[in-house]
Design a protein around this motif. Structure first.
Motif, short mmCIF file in Angstrom:
data_model
loop_
_atom_site.label_atom_id
_atom_site.label_comp_id
_atom_site.label_asym_id
_atom_site.label_seq_id
_atom_site.Cartn_x
_atom_site.Cartn_y
_atom_site.Cartn_z
N ASP A 55 -101.44 -87.97 25.76
CA ASP A 55 -102.73 -88.49 26.29
C ASP A 55 -103.01 -89.98 26.18
O ASP A 55 -104.20 -90.21 26.16
CB ASP A 55 -103.75 -87.61 25.43
CG ASP A 55 -104.15 -86.02 25.91
OD1 ASP A 55 -103.53 -85.64 27.10
OD2 ASP A 55 -104.93 -85.38 25.18
N TYR A 56 -101.92 -90.76 26.29
CA TYR A 56 -102.05 -92.15 26.22
C TYR A 56 -102.93 -92.64 27.73
O TYR A 56 -102.61 -91.96 28.72
CB TYR A 56 -100.89 -92.78 26.20
CG TYR A 56 -100.32 -92.84 24.62
CD1 TYR A 56 -100.69 -93.31 23.58
CD2 TYR A 56 -99.08 -91.81 24.27
CE1 TYR A 56 -100.64 -93.23 22.23
CE2 TYR A 56 -98.64 -91.63 22.87
CZ TYR A 56 -99.50 -92.40 21.82
OH TYR A 56 -99.12 -92.39 20.67
N LEU A 57 -103.28 -93.63 27.52
CA LEU A 57 -104.33 -94.22 28.63
C LEU A 57 -105.47 -93.49 28.92
O LEU A 57 -106.56 -93.73 28.37
CB LEU A 57 -103.25 -94.41 29.90
CG LEU A 57 -103.93 -95.23 31.00
CD1 LEU A 57 -104.43 -96.55 30.68
CD2 LEU A 57 -102.99 -95.25 32.26
N ARG A 58 -105.38 -92.19 29.47
CA ARG A 58 -106.18 -91.41 29.57
C ARG A 58 -105.40 -89.97 29.78
O ARG A 58 -104.26 -89.98 30.26
CB ARG A 58 -107.19 -91.57 31.22
CG ARG A 58 -108.04 -92.65 31.15
CD ARG A 58 -108.81 -92.66 32.16
NE ARG A 58 -107.88 -92.70 33.58
CZ ARG A 58 -107.41 -93.51 34.22
NH1 ARG A 58 -107.46 -94.55 33.76
NH2 ARG A 58 -106.47 -93.36 35.32
N SER A 59 -106.26 -89.05 29.70
CA SER A 59 -105.57 -87.65 29.54
C SER A 59 -105.15 -87.23 31.19
O SER A 59 -105.96 -87.18 31.94
CB SER A 59 -106.50 -86.35 29.16
OG SER A 59 -106.86 -86.63 27.86
N GLY A 60 -103.63 -87.00 31.12
CA GLY A 60 -103.36 -86.66 32.56
C GLY A 60 -102.90 -88.08 33.32
O GLY A 60 -102.27 -87.73 34.33
N ALA A 61 -103.21 -89.20 32.93
CA ALA A 61 -102.97 -90.49 33.77
C ALA A 61 -101.55 -90.97 33.96
O ALA A 61 -101.23 -91.21 34.91
CB ALA A 61 -103.95 -91.66 33.32
N ILE A 62 -101.01 -90.51 33.08
CA ILE A 62 -99.43 -90.87 33.11
C ILE A 62 -98.63 -89.69 33.89
O ILE A 62 -97.71 -90.15 34.61
CB ILE A 62 -98.74 -91.29 31.64
CG1 ILE A 62 -99.60 -92.55 31.16
CG2 ILE A 62 -97.25 -91.53 32.02
CD1 ILE A 62 -99.14 -92.84 29.77
N ALA A 63 -98.80 -88.52 33.31
CA ALA A 63 -98.34 -87.46 34.20
C ALA A 63 -98.57 -87.26 35.67
O ALA A 63 -97.68 -86.85 36.33
CB ALA A 63 -98.74 -85.96 33.39
N ARG A 64 -99.63 -88.08 36.09
CA ARG A 64 -99.95 -87.76 37.51
C ARG A 64 -98.88 -88.57 38.35
O ARG A 64 -98.60 -88.46 39.28
CB ARG A 64 -101.31 -88.55 37.58
CG ARG A 64 -101.53 -88.84 39.09
CD ARG A 64 -101.30 -90.21 39.50
NE ARG A 64 -101.98 -90.70 40.88
CZ ARG A 64 -100.93 -90.30 41.95
NH1 ARG A 64 -99.90 -89.59 41.70
NH2 ARG A 64 -101.29 -90.51 43.24
#
Length: 219
Positions: A55-64
């Motif tokens: 959940d680093y940066l924002r939840s889902g922001a990197i996985a996107r």
């Protein structure tokens, strides 16, 4: 015909989802996030809950930005069905497949408990086995479940029957008590509660199976 369940670094619900669909007799395959293509016979993509990339940066922001998401976006834009649960919902918001954003819960704490939900619209495959106004009890487990959208966006959700579920008692400050939404085309769905954790009576309730069962129509 199969269900592709994505797996990211930090997801923790992919095997729960695999088990839930096995109870319905559905064929599933867990797809690693570094893959660039979905299985050829995919009819539904599920993005499960957890803590992708911590959940680093924002939840889902990197996985996107994971390679598989390019294929998921293309799949959805071509009419394929996509379901995002909890962190999966957050990833769908970050990827632009659903409108709005998630904020930290208003109490700033992680919340894990059963929650009563009201079915707002059933004119979609996901909730087609429910009646409008039904109350269902489903577990929630999140720290960033406070859904937000601007006034114009909220009106669009309301006008196009995109609000799926609302909390009976709002646990996180979510705008309009919103717990789940879909896109205008009604093929992309996101919700914070975990239906895959409510699939057997021994767990307290099995109403989650009834939700997932709606997708069997496309298999």
């Amino acid at each position: 015909m199969m269900i592709a369940i994505l797996q990211f670094l930090g997801t923790n619900c992919e095997y729960d989802m695999e088990y839930a669909f096995s109870l319905l007799g559905a064929k599933t395959k867990i797809v690693w996030h570094k893959e660039t293509e979905l299985p050829k016979d995919t009819r539904l993509v599920v993005i499960p809950g957890g803590f992708s990339y911590g959940d680093y940066l924002r939840s889902g922001a990197i996985a996107r930005f994971s390679p598989i998401m390019k294929a998921v976006v293309e799949f959805a834009n071509n009419g394929g069905y996509v379901l995002g649960i909890c962190n999966g919902f957050q990833i769908l918001l970050e990827s632009g497949l659903l409108p709005g954003a998630m904020k930290r819960n208003t109490n700033l704490h992680f919340i894990s408990k059963d929650s009563n939900l009201k079915v707002i619209h059933n004119t979609n495959i996901f909730l087609s086995k429910f009646q409008q106004g039904d109350i269902v009890r489903i577990p929630i487990a999140h720290a960033d479940g406070n859904y937000y959208i601007d006034d114009d966006g909220l009106k669009s959700l309301q006008d196009n029957a995109q609000i799926l579920l609302e909390y009976v008692e709002n646990p996180n400050g979510s705008l309009g008590n919103i717990a789940g939404i879909c896109n205008k085309q009604k093929n992309v769905f996101g919700l914070m509660p975990h239906p895959e954790r409510a699939v057997e009576k021994v767990l307290g309730q099995d109403i989650g199976l009834k939700m997932l069962e709606g997708f069997l129509k496309v298999l």
